[in-house]
Design a protein around this motif. Structure first.
Motif, PDB file in Angstrom:
ATOM      1  N   GLY A  47       0.814  -1.202   0.000  1.00 45.64           N
ATOM      2  CA  GLY A  47       0.000   0.000   0.000  1.00 45.64           C
ATOM      3  C   GLY A  47       0.848   1.252   0.000  1.00 45.64           C
TER       4      GLY A  47
ATOM      5  N   ALA B 246      -6.390   1.342   5.852  1.00 50.32           N
ATOM      6  CA  ALA B 246      -5.258   0.783   5.109  1.00 50.32           C
ATOM      7  C   ALA B 246      -4.607  -0.366   5.863  1.00 50.32           C
TER       8      ALA B 246
ATOM      9  N   ALA C  81      -6.800  -3.358   5.693  1.00 56.79           N
ATOM     10  CA  ALA C  81      -6.854  -3.894   4.330  1.00 56.79           C
ATOM     11  C   ALA C  81      -5.641  -4.761   4.023  1.00 56.79           C
TER      12      ALA C  81
ATOM     13  N   TYR D  69      -3.774  -1.580  -0.903  1.00 54.89           N
ATOM     14  CA  TYR D  69      -4.373  -0.283  -0.582  1.00 54.89           C
ATOM     15  C   TYR D  69      -3.542   0.841  -1.177  1.00 54.89           C
TER      16      TYR D  69
ATOM     17  N   GLY E 210      -9.975  -4.020  -4.740  1.00 57.25           N
ATOM     18  CA  GLY E 210      -9.414  -3.866  -3.400  1.00 57.25           C
ATOM     19  C   GLY E 210      -9.952  -4.842  -2.377  1.00 57.25           C
TER      20      GLY E 210
END
Length: 218
Positions: free
Chosen positions: A100, A114, A117, A124, A169
């Motif tokens: 990310g 984030a 995730a 992310y 995502g």
């Protein structure tokens, strides 16, 4: 509990980020580092789930640390955290295996999103960065879409479905729920997809999904 290592040479910023993460009952900051070398050493020792790395740090910067973490602690998900959003930083971070890329100016809630995730196996990108990338994809058509489509054509129909959801995502469990598969089956599909497409991580796979037109743009 998601275990996080935070690396930034700004002590005041570390305090702020740690406080934000600490507001989530599912996140624990297990260590803090002031440079990339220390971050790698602490990651080896604590084996966190997620490492937040600042780009510009002394001794070893965040991008160099991301590369070293990929070799030393490959199971760790790396999120690059920075005040800079130039395309070169994003590209280098992704090349070094980052899961990310997040801007320090982002809403604090985005930081928590984030971390959850990438800990869940998803990719992310800060919405600001993702928007610019998607805009770039539009500008590069149709040649870029054809090239991406050719790369994706090696996948089976099921793998293509999985790639499209990765591009949205979604984490493995969410993909599994959507396709009525087991999480283990999705993990196997994702591993095969990364290998067949020649990409290092889910972020690069997600970008390719956008380029190939597998993800609807808002």
């Amino acid at each position: 509990m998601i275990r996080v290592l935070l690396a930034d040479d700004d002590a005041m910023l570390r305090v702020g980020v740690a406080a934000i993460l600490g507001s989530d009952a599912g996140i624990e900051v297990v260590a803090e580092a002031g440079d990339g070398t220390e971050a790698v050493e602490l990651a080896r020792r604590h084996r966190p789930d997620v490492v937040l790395l600042d780009v510009r740090m002394p001794v070893m910067d965040g991008l160099e640390a991301a590369a070293e973490l990929r070799r030393a602690v490959p199971e760790v998900a790396v999120v690059v955290l920075t005040t800079f959003d130039e395309d070169d930083y994003v590209a280098r971070a992704l090349d070094e295996g980052a899961a990310g890329f997040l801007l320090k100016a982002a809403d604090p809630r985005e930081l928590i999103i984030a971390v959850h995730a990438v800990a869940g196996g998803a990719a992310y990108l800060s919405p600001r960065i993702a928007h610019r990338m998607i805009t770039g994809f539009r500008g590069g058509r149709p040649a870029r879409r054809r090239a991406a489509g050719d790369r994706v054509s090696v996948l089976t129909p099921r793998e293509t479905e999985v790639l499209g959801l990765v591009g949205q995502g979604l984490a493995n469990q969410a993909v599994a729920d959507r396709l009525h598969l087991s999480e283990g089956t999705v993990k196997a599909h994702v591993s095969t997809i990364l290998s067949r497409l020649g990409v290092r991580n889910r972020v690069q796979a997600a970008i390719l999904a956008y380029e190939a037109g597998l993800v609807e743009e808002a």
